[in-house]
Design an enzyme around this catalytic site. Structure first.
Site, PDB file in Angstrom:
ATOM      1  N   GLN A 201       8.374   2.626   5.555  1.00  0.00           N
ATOM      2  CA  GLN A 201       8.880   3.058   4.256  1.00  0.00           C
ATOM      3  C   GLN A 201      10.409   3.037   4.203  1.00  0.00           C
ATOM      4  O   GLN A 201      10.989   3.135   3.129  1.00  0.00           O
ATOM      5  CB  GLN A 201       8.370   4.485   3.982  1.00  0.00           C
ATOM      6  CG  GLN A 201       8.298   4.867   2.538  1.00  0.00           C
ATOM      7  CD  GLN A 201       7.408   3.940   1.743  1.00  0.00           C
ATOM      8  OE1 GLN A 201       7.847   3.404   0.738  1.00  0.00           O
ATOM      9  NE2 GLN A 201       6.165   3.738   2.163  1.00  0.00           N
ATOM     10  N   LYS A 224       6.340  -4.503   2.373  1.00  0.00           N
ATOM     11  CA  LYS A 224       7.094  -3.456   1.672  1.00  0.00           C
ATOM     12  C   LYS A 224       8.554  -3.861   1.508  1.00  0.00           C
ATOM     13  O   LYS A 224       9.349  -3.136   0.933  1.00  0.00           O
ATOM     14  CB  LYS A 224       6.975  -2.141   2.422  1.00  0.00           C
ATOM     15  CG  LYS A 224       5.545  -1.611   2.339  1.00  0.00           C
ATOM     16  CD  LYS A 224       5.393  -0.200   2.791  1.00  0.00           C
ATOM     17  CE  LYS A 224       3.936   0.212   2.603  1.00  0.00           C
ATOM     18  NZ  LYS A 224       3.570   1.371   3.421  1.00  0.00           N
TER      19      LYS A 224
HETATM   20  C1  PLP Z   1       2.735   1.630   4.301  1.00  0.00           C
HETATM   21  C2  PLP Z   1       2.973   2.526   5.430  1.00  0.00           C
HETATM   22  C3  PLP Z   1       2.296   2.361   6.637  1.00  0.00           C
HETATM   23  C4  PLP Z   1       1.210   1.336   6.825  1.00  0.00           C
HETATM   24  O1  PLP Z   1       1.666   0.053   6.662  1.00  0.00           O
HETATM   25  P1  PLP Z   1       0.622  -1.164   6.607  1.00  0.00           P
HETATM   26  O2  PLP Z   1       1.434  -2.273   6.070  1.00  0.00           O
HETATM   27  O3  PLP Z   1      -0.475  -0.745   5.676  1.00  0.00           O
HETATM   28  O4  PLP Z   1       0.144  -1.387   7.976  1.00  0.00           O
HETATM   29  C5  PLP Z   1       2.592   3.209   7.670  1.00  0.00           C
HETATM   30  N1  PLP Z   1       3.516   4.164   7.543  1.00  0.00           N
HETATM   31  C6  PLP Z   1       4.201   4.355   6.404  1.00  0.00           C
HETATM   32  C7  PLP Z   1       5.231   5.436   6.317  1.00  0.00           C
HETATM   33  C8  PLP Z   1       3.955   3.547   5.298  1.00  0.00           C
HETATM   34  O5  PLP Z   1       4.619   3.733   4.166  1.00  0.00           O
END
Ligand code: PLP
Length: 404
Positions: A201, A224
């Site tokens: 994140q 992300k």
């Molecule tokens: C999205 C997220 C994950 C998981 O990421 P994936 O791409 O689904 O493996 C883990 N930790 C945090 C803080 C996230 O925002």
């Protein structure tokens, strides 16, 4: 200063409509949107040099291998890792965490302690619980306060010579809190514990320097940070990656195989069994280039502006409560309207073309802390605008009128 209207032109999806309204995409903490530059890079892989990597003598295979390895070097440079073989390409942050948790199965014993935080994503809780079951280690939790911050005094108290591992996210996906990871890393190292930081994140908002942090492991997901789904990375210090056993067996991760004994390949290939997401790995580098061209300093300034603007406008709505009010937070606003279920608010917003996340955001312990079933979460990226926030505010007012 960013020219947001120009930036928005890079993202074809932002000009579509949803339910007859212009799309307002505020679910960036779940996945970011994809710029044309990344879409083009995926297309040129499949239309130009699709081949399996690291094995063929033929030209296509060599081209694909070169680009895959160049991308690894871009990732190395971005995170300032010392060596490119300290960057393991995985299927995402979850996969990276599981790789480390699995590896520690053989390094921990009964009575060892693992510390996680109350702000974790489920993907940074469950693998450790499974690890504890396998090894007899004990899981300890750093508690949070009402502002959604970790209580550092309690963390100090949890540390002991039994602490072997500490796992904390850099930024909470549910509340946006930026955790004091520098402090956590320093204190954990003082008792000899290793630290894994979940940066899934954080990486859309900041550019971490793994050497300056002196962190042992750092994980991220490409999707992300303007990249595709199904690819992510694990940074690990060379010494740790050498100490951990391989995660999965298969092609590519071996040096020599006989039925008596198999020896493993060197880093990073020891942890990269089988055919990876080649296109994804290559364009992860394209996504990083794209974000660096915009600039993380610019992103931070602009997103902070969006956060302050939205916080002020939303707080003015009577009966609206924001969860996660740390001074150190990124552009995520989790909120609820008095006596109204978050799902109902999200449904009305969707009718207005506004995409938010509702529910527990894979962080149920946080919801339990606040004694709520979930929240509505609006998470902003550098391509969002104040006009879109105005649309959200109007939408929330409408939802309140219809539902109360
Ligand atoms: C999205 C997220 C994950 C998981 O990421 P994936 O791409 O689904 O493996 C883990 N930790 C945090 C803080 C996230 O925002």
């Amino acid at each position: 200063m960013l020219n947001i209207q120009d930036i928005r032109k890079d993202f074809p999806i932002l000009s579509r409509e949803v339910n007859g309204k212009p799309l307002v995409y505020f679910d960036n903490a779940a996945t970011s949107q994809t710029p044309q530059q990344v879409i083009d890079a995926i297309t040129s892989y499949y239309s130009g040099y699709n081949a399996n990597i690291h094995r063929g003598v033929h030209t296509l295979s060599q081209e694909a291998t070169d680009l895959y390895e160049q991308s690894r070097q871009k990732i190395q440079a971005h995170f300032n890792a010392k060596f490119s073989h300290e960057i393991i390409l995985t299927s995402g942050a979850t996969d990276s965490i599981n790789l480390v948790a699995n590896g520690f199965s053989s390094l921990l014993k009964k009575g060892d302690e693992i510390i996680v935080s109350a702000l974790e994503h489920h993907s940074n809780i469950v693998p450790w619980q499974m690890l504890c079951e396998r090894t007899g280690s004990v899981l300890k939790v750093i508690p949070m306060n009402a502002d959604g911050e970790l209580v550092m005094d309690e963390f100090d108290n949890l540390l002991s010579k039994n602490t072997k591992l500490v796992f904390v996210n850099h930024i909470s996906n549910a509340l946006g809190t930026i955790n004091p990871i520098e402090y956590i890393i320093e204190k954990a190292h003082a008792v000899g514990a290793a630290v894994l930081i979940d940066g899934a994140q954080a990486c859309p908002h900041v550019k971490p320097d793994v050497q300056a942090l002196d962190v042992d492991f750092y994980v991220a997901s490409a999707h992300k940070m303007c990249g595709p789904t199904g690819v992510g990375m694990l940074y690990g210090k060379e010494a740790w990656l050498n100490k951990l056993p391989p995660y999965q067996g298969g092609g590519e991760m071996i040096a020599e195989v006989t039925f008596e004994k198999t020896t493993y390949a060197d880093l990073p290939h020891k942890f990269e069994a089988g055919t990876p997401n080649i296109a994804g790995g290559i364009v992860f580098g394209t996504a990083i280039d794209y974000m660096n061209a915009i600039g993380f300093d610019n992103i931070a300034v602009y997103e902070h502006e969006l956060l302050e603007y939205a916080t002020e406008k939303l707080t003015a709505i009577e009966g609206l409560k924001i969860y996660g009010t740390s001074k150190h937070k990124t552009s995520v606003i989790s909120f609820n309207l008095d006596h109204i279920h978050p799902y109902d608010v999200g449904t009305i917003l969707d009718k207005l073309g506004i995409a938010v996340r509702t529910g527990h955001h894979c962080a149920q312990p946080i919801m339990d802390f606040y004694r709520i079933p979930g929240t509505v979460r609006a998470s902003f990226a550098f391509y969002n605008t104040k006009q879109e926030i105005d649309a959200l505010v109007e939408g929330v007012k409408k939802a309140k009128m219809m539902l109360s």
